[in-house]
Design an enzyme around this catalytic site. Structure first.
Site, PDB file in Angstrom:
ATOM      1  N   GLN A   1      25.909  34.814  55.432  1.00  0.00           N
ATOM      2  CA  GLN A   1      25.352  35.415  54.218  1.00  0.00           C
ATOM      3  C   GLN A   1      24.668  34.409  53.292  1.00  0.00           C
ATOM      4  OE1 GLN A   1      27.025  38.960  52.449  1.00  0.00           O
ATOM      5  NE2 GLN A   1      27.332  37.866  50.543  1.00  0.00           N
TER       6      GLN A   1
ATOM      7  N   ASP B   1      38.395  44.645  42.096  1.00  0.00           N
ATOM      8  CA  ASP B   1      37.683  44.013  40.976  1.00  0.00           C
ATOM      9  C   ASP B   1      36.183  44.307  40.981  1.00  0.00           C
ATOM     10  OD1 ASP B   1      37.368  42.587  43.366  1.00  0.00           O
ATOM     11  OD2 ASP B   1      36.957  40.713  42.327  1.00  0.00           O
ATOM     12  N   GLN B   2      35.700  45.009  42.011  1.00  0.00           N
ATOM     13  CA  GLN B   2      34.256  45.213  42.154  1.00  0.00           C
ATOM     14  C   GLN B   2      33.673  45.990  40.973  1.00  0.00           C
ATOM     15  OE1 GLN B   2      34.291  47.109  45.986  1.00  0.00           O
ATOM     16  NE2 GLN B   2      35.307  45.353  46.922  1.00  0.00           N
TER      17      GLN B   2
ATOM     18  N   HIS C   1      39.138  35.447  50.673  1.00  0.00           N
ATOM     19  CA  HIS C   1      40.102  34.474  50.142  1.00  0.00           C
ATOM     20  C   HIS C   1      39.948  33.129  50.854  1.00  0.00           C
ATOM     21  CE1 HIS C   1      42.834  37.400  47.942  1.00  0.00           C
ATOM     22  NE2 HIS C   1      41.930  38.172  48.535  1.00  0.00           N
TER      23      HIS C   1
ATOM     24  N   TRP D   1      33.832  39.397  44.693  1.00  0.00           N
ATOM     25  CA  TRP D   1      33.577  38.260  43.803  1.00  0.00           C
ATOM     26  C   TRP D   1      32.760  37.174  44.494  1.00  0.00           C
ATOM     27  CZ3 TRP D   1      32.425  37.215  39.269  1.00  0.00           C
ATOM     28  CH2 TRP D   1      32.516  35.946  38.730  1.00  0.00           C
ATOM     29  N   ASN D   2      33.025  36.927  45.778  1.00  0.00           N
ATOM     30  CA  ASN D   2      32.245  35.893  46.472  1.00  0.00           C
ATOM     31  C   ASN D   2      30.778  36.300  46.555  1.00  0.00           C
ATOM     32  OD1 ASN D   2      34.355  33.886  47.456  1.00  0.00           O
ATOM     33  ND2 ASN D   2      35.197  35.854  48.114  1.00  0.00           N
ATOM     34  N   SER D   3      30.533  37.548  46.942  1.00  0.00           N
ATOM     35  CA  SER D   3      29.141  38.011  47.038  1.00  0.00           C
ATOM     36  C   SER D   3      28.461  37.959  45.677  1.00  0.00           C
ATOM     37  CB  SER D   3      29.090  39.441  47.591  1.00  0.00           C
ATOM     38  OG  SER D   3      29.565  39.454  48.919  1.00  0.00           O
TER      39      SER D   3
ATOM     40  N   HIS E   1      28.465  45.291  47.287  1.00  0.00           N
ATOM     41  CA  HIS E   1      29.647  46.010  46.801  1.00  0.00           C
ATOM     42  C   HIS E   1      30.294  45.254  45.636  1.00  0.00           C
ATOM     43  CE1 HIS E   1      31.488  42.772  48.952  1.00  0.00           C
ATOM     44  NE2 HIS E   1      32.691  43.290  48.980  1.00  0.00           N
TER      45      HIS E   1
ATOM     46  N   GLU F   1      27.615  34.398  45.037  1.00  0.00           N
ATOM     47  CA  GLU F   1      26.562  33.982  45.976  1.00  0.00           C
ATOM     48  C   GLU F   1      25.201  34.530  45.539  1.00  0.00           C
ATOM     49  OE1 GLU F   1      28.221  35.273  49.742  1.00  0.00           O
ATOM     50  OE2 GLU F   1      29.906  33.897  49.484  1.00  0.00           O
TER      51      GLU F   1
END
Ligand code: UDP
Length: 484
Positions: free
Chosen positions: A355, A394-395, A23, A373-375, A370, A378
């Site tokens: 990362q 949400d994954q 977040h 959302w950020n990953s 996993h 990215e």
């Protein structure tokens, strides 16, 4: 001619994320975007998170932190001293944050106003649904900030309003759910908290409550870009429109306006140096594997992944975060010691890394994630093919989109025990790194990378939305557009 923005005293925006890595990162990136447009910005976080940020920056090269210089940082109390362990009970933690955090947050706004830094707008994390009441007290407009995808925003909204359900009146599970603008969803595609098997009732309440005060917010902003979720964003225009202002990632990877801005500035853990090791590897030869900021893997799963990585024969960089409170992880020690010895020439295991820098290193060839959302964003911005092992929240939905909509990755199959087995890991890595299918996934990811950059450069969809948001703060001519 002088623009309206140049003529009027620049507004002061307070940005207030929930203090978790997934977040804080996008909201700090948003804060940076506002500062770059000459706004005054205060970033508010908890005392604990502030301390972690300071500790993690120890020894960080100056260029990484430069972008932070113009952002004022203020802290609130979360109700427990920052040297105590974080409260595990979700209801209790959020109640205390609302009570004590709310009071100290009010104190921060009061002080800023009295010092002449009059607050013009509060951008708050959707999970902090009590912030609009505080904004109202100070007669300041607020912006609801959604840190997940617009598809997930739409799904939660449709469940919140009862327009879509996971079970019918006879309590029978509905196999396929239809939501405007989204592909058909089966149970395993919707966020895990909405699935009938969800064991985390307090977390479901928390995500649903995000919508309880949304009508008080003047703006709804989301960390996505319209080219990525065109239909999802458009469909929500008939309900509660969301404006996309992302992907919110360091400027160097997107518009390039600030080439020194190469890293998120809110690391809560100290990153280990992987770059020297990556520099010794061939182009696109390394499998990067990380499951975000929350340790989620069981001992059995760690062993299966480790053996799969080893058997693939490819080099790997693994961010392995162990929950040391878990007794079973203590017994992992011996296994890991042997594994590290056997793979000394093949892999590197670290507890945290930068990362974005890693994903954009030329030696990295793919990402096992996993699907936080950020990953997910990215990975798209880095143009990398993905293997997905969604865990919860949400994954599951992000994984569906990665595989079936954006076509940049493959979801790994689980056994009946809920584990991804070593053979599946090995086979899938080989598919991505060695086959034509992998080449196609990479091509697709590179297309998304181009579109993501276009969204954030001058005149791009998200850039325009950010400008529009600022103009509206200045003009204060906002009429509430959502009736429900
Ligand atoms: N991250 C990082 N270094 C790591 C692991 C994760 O910088 O070793 C960052 C990652 O780049 C992302 C964030 O932590 O921005 C994790 O957010 P995400 O939404 O992917 O997952 P979450 O941790 O919220 O499950």
């Amino acid at each position: 001619m002088e623009s309206l923005r140049e003529r009027i005293k620049q507004p002061h925006v307070v940005v207030f994320p929930y203090a978790a890595q997934g977040h804080m990162n996008p909201l700090m990136e948003f804060a940076k975007r506002l500062v770059c447009r000459n706004l005054h910005v205060t970033f508010v976080t908890t005392e604990r998170a502030r301390e972690q940020m300071i500790q993690s920056q120890d020894g960080v090269p100056a260029h990484v932190t430069n972008a932070l210089q113009d952002i004022r940082i203020e802290t609130i109390s979360e109700g427990v001293s920052s040297d105590c362990e974080e409260i595990k009970d979700v209801d209790m933690r959020f109640d205390l944050l609302k009570k004590v955090g709310g009071l100290t947050f009010e104190g921060v706004i009061e002080r800023l106003n009295s010092q002449g830094h009059t607050v013009s707008c509060i951008v708050y994390d959707a999970v902090l649904n009590w912030v609009p009441d505080i904004a109202n007290k100070f007669n300041v407009p607020s912006a609801f900030f959604w840190t997940q995808s617009c598809a997930v925003y739409s799904i939660y909204y449709h469940f919140y309003t009862g327009m879509v359900k996971a079970k019918d009146e006879t309590e029978t599970v509905i196999d396929v759910m239809e939501i405007p603008g989204l592909p058909k969803l089966c149970q395993s595609d919707i966020p895990s908290f909405l699935q009938p098997s969800n064991p985390y009732e307090p977390l479901l309440r928390l995500v649903m409550n995000q919508f309880s005060t949304i009508s008080q917010a003047t703006w709804i902003l989301g960390n996505s870009f319209s080219e990525l979720e065109m239909a999802e964003v458009k469909a929500m225009d008939s309900f509660i429109p969301i404006r996309t202002v992302g992907p919110l990632l360091p400027s160097a990877f997107l518009d390039g306006n600030d080439p020194q801005d190469q890293d998120v500035s809110t690391h809560l853990c100290k990153a280990e140096n992987c770059i020297d090791w990556l520099n010794t590897k061939e182009a696109s030869s390394v499998v990067y594997i990380s499951f975000g900021s929350l340790p989620i893997l069981s001992k059995a799963q760690i062993i299966e992944i480790a053996l799969g990585l080893k058997a693939s024969g490819h080099c790997f960089l693994w961010v392995l975060r162990l929950d040391l409170n878990k007794e079973e992880n203590n017994t992992l020690h011996d296994f890991l010691e042997g594994f590290l010895e056997e793979t000394i020439d093949q892999g590197l295991v670290v507890s945290w890394c930068r990362q974005m820098t890693v994903l954009n290193h030329p030696s990295v060839g793919m990402f096992i994630t996993h699907c936080g959302w950020n990953s997910t964003l990215e990975s798209l911005i880095s143009g990398l093919p993905i293997l997905t092992i969604p865990h919860w929240s949400d994954q599951t939905t992000n994984s569906k989109y990665i595989e079936e909509v954006w076509k940049t990755g493959i979801r790994l199959n689980k056994t009946e025990h809920g584990l991804v087995g070593r053979d599946e890991v090995e086979k899938s890595i080989k598919t991505v790194m060695e086959s034509e299918e992998g080449v196609d996934l990479r091509k697709n990811a590179l297309q998304w990378k181009i579109l993501a950059k276009q969204a954030m450069v001058k005149g791009g969809s998200s850039d325009k939305n950010i400008d529009g948001f600022i103009d509206e703060i200045i003009a204060r001519k906002v009429v509430s557009r959502h009736n429900y």
